[in-house]
Design an enzyme around this catalytic site. Sequence first.
Site, mmCIF file in Angstrom:
data_model
loop_
_atom_site.group_PDB
_atom_site.id
_atom_site.type_symbol
_atom_site.label_atom_id
_atom_site.label_comp_id
_atom_site.label_asym_id
_atom_site.label_seq_id
_atom_site.Cartn_x
_atom_site.Cartn_y
_atom_site.Cartn_z
ATOM 1 C CE LYS A 34 39.316 13.359 -12.305
ATOM 2 N NZ LYS A 34 39.873 12.503 -11.241
ATOM 3 C CE LYS A 90 37.848 7.030 -12.625
ATOM 4 N NZ LYS A 90 38.907 8.074 -12.732
#
Length: 243
Positions: A34, A90
Site C-alpha cells: 500500500k 484488496k
Amino acid sequence: MIPTRGQVRFLASVTSVTEARLAAANGADIIDCKDPASGALGALPLAVVRAIAAAATAPVSATVGDLTPDPDTISAAVSAMAATGVDYVKVGFFPGGDAAATIEALGCLPLGPVRLVGLLLADKNPDFLLIEHMASAGFAGVMLDTAGKAAGALPDVLAGQDLQGFVDRAHSSGLLAGLAGALRLRHIPALAALQPDILGFRGALCRDLARSGEIDASAVCAVRDELSKFRVHGPLTKADAAE
C-alpha cells in the site's frame, strides 16, 4: 484460506521490498502492499508490488487505490494487480458508484488462485449488506478500515458493539474478518476480544507513528509481541494462502 478463526493475524502494510522483508522478519503474518502517500488505500506501482510478491515468503496482499466503485474500472485495476503474483487483492468500496454491481463483476473475473478481500470504510457510512454480496461473489474476506486517518482510530469511529456486529456478520457469511484504521498498541486487547481474523497496521509500525514514514523494526516487534498474547499459531506461509 488464511487465518484459522479465533487466531488473530498481523497484517503489516509496506511500501517496498525492504519494508516487506523487515516486517516479515519481525513477525508480520501478511505483507500488505500500500502507498499511504496516495490515500487511505493508495496503490503501489505494479512493478513494486511484483517485486514484493517475488521476494516474500508470507502471503501478500495489495490494494488497488481509492477508486469509486465502477465495474469496469475496478475490474481492470484488480486484474492488473492480480497479475503481479500477490495472493490477495484488496478492493475498497468508497461512496458513489455501484458497489453491488462492482462486486458481482469482480466475482466473474478469471483470477486463478488470487483471492479477493473487500474493504468497507467505517467513517464513510459503510453498507454492511455488501458483506453478503461479497460472500456470494466468492470473496475470501472483508475488512473494516477508515478513510480519514487524522480523525482517529477505528474504535473512535465505531462503537465496540458495531465492530462486533461487523465481525459476526462477516463470519456468518463465511468470510474472514479484518479490522484496521490508525490502530495502535493500546487498541489490540479490546479488538482481539472481538475475535477478528486479521488486525492491520501501518502508522503504529513507523517511526514517530507517521504512516508515510519508514517502518521501524522495534515498532513491528512491539505489535507482534502484543498480538502474541491473543493468538496461538505457527508461521503463516504462502502455501496457506493457496488452500
